[in-house]
Enzyme design. Sequence first.
Site, mmCIF file in Angstrom:
data_model
loop_
_atom_site.group_PDB
_atom_site.id
_atom_site.type_symbol
_atom_site.label_atom_id
_atom_site.label_comp_id
_atom_site.label_asym_id
_atom_site.label_seq_id
_atom_site.Cartn_x
_atom_site.Cartn_y
_atom_site.Cartn_z
ATOM 1 N N CYS A 95 101.934 36.024 60.562
ATOM 2 C CA CYS A 95 102.723 36.610 60.061
ATOM 3 C C CYS A 95 103.435 35.143 58.720
ATOM 4 O O CYS A 95 103.019 33.749 59.174
ATOM 5 C CB CYS A 95 104.427 36.243 61.054
ATOM 6 S SG CYS A 95 104.237 37.158 62.216
ATOM 7 N N CYS A 400 99.489 53.481 52.127
ATOM 8 C CA CYS A 400 100.059 52.033 52.966
ATOM 9 C C CYS A 400 99.879 50.709 51.551
ATOM 10 O O CYS A 400 99.122 49.115 51.309
ATOM 11 C CB CYS A 400 99.130 51.353 53.766
ATOM 12 S SG CYS A 400 97.035 51.948 52.819
#
EC number: 2.1.1.190
Length: 449
Positions: A95, A400
């Site tokens: 992250c 994507c």
Amino acid sequence: MAQFYSPNRRVTTRKAIPAKNLTVTVTSLDPFGQGVARHEGKTVFVTGVLPGEQAEVQLTEDKRQFSHAKLKRLLTHSPQRVEPQCPHFTRCGGCQQQHADITLQQSSKTAALMRLMTRETGAELPDASLIAGTPYAYRRRARLALYFQAKEQRLLMGYRQSNSHDLVDIKACPVLRPELEALLQPLRDCLSRLKAVKRLGHVELVQAENGPLLVLRHLDPLHPADEQALRDFAEQQGVSVYLAPDADSLTCLHGDEPVYLVAGLTLAFSPRDFIQVNDAVNQQMVAQALAWLDVQPQDRILDLFCGMGNFTLPLAQRAASVVGVEGVTALVEKGRENARRNALSNVTFFHQNLEDDVTQQPWVAQGFDKILLDPARAGAAGVMEQITRLAPKRVVYVSCNATTLARDSKVLLAAGFTLVNVAMLDMFPHTGHLESMALFLHDTGTRKA
């Protein structure tokens, strides 16, 4: 291809530059969550700083048109700064944006998408809509690297550090579905006791509708005692276990075939098959595609890059007939199996290289009213001209990679299509990943023969 952790793997490093500290004020975030500032006419990208914040930073890379810097000290704090929920944030490379409020993350990604689409297409675009789910506990699939640390005599299990091949040994991962996060410690304990602990590659965790599963990549044949230990773990934890001795083989040691739900349908999949990581966003994405295509009972629809039928089968519930085309043979077979499983007889799957000219295929002869495509990151350059020759009334492009979406959109726009809707899909909160979808309409009065 399977990838394994190696402490000796060479890491490419940037050429060192003399330490130089700057004071900058960040004005925006780029799609990857980096703060964007200006200093002496040059753009400076700095990780960990939010819009409106002033910070002391140190240059790490100095190019002619831009620089990269690392945060030394925050001088002011944004009201959109939040406390990361993960204890490994900043070290783990999984992250990048847990320090930013989720609305800031989403607005920054949406703005970046629209800037790119406007710049590349030159079209006047509608405001983008947002498709999102919960920012935590969303991830139903993850791969954890495994490495036995000889000096400490312990097994490391986790993700790579940012800009490094080193492992972060994780104890928690709040973006994982709770069922998967709860497995981290018992799984580590189980794997640590195996005779093969020094010869493990990675473990994949997947949350299926009928329960969690894991795929263990091992480098040597497992001892019978290790296989029994894994069976015991599977029964105790209610987990299906698959063994992967190489990149191509997969053996079910314990458990049932996994399935997932979409649009009220049940789809079976192999543990190594691609499924969308974020179930909540996938459900909304499919529903949005159905709505944008305005599927009617008489429609004949083409689904390109269809996989195992994530869009194809929901379309078949509503249309007269659907053709799904996919380049991976195993996914074509799985799509056919899922059509039978859901008693859908109006859908046909074909294996086809979509770089070839499909307009000569027998299944194209009747034409199509509407087309959906969901290509990989490379986009659909090889098939865009074919889509324009088929001249459908509507095209939904799921992407994507916004860069290839913008590139491929220009082909449709040049052929007389109009871009009428764009959506940003927050499939991977707290990361720099940006997914999107777009709707194109074609004037049926100008349809080509």
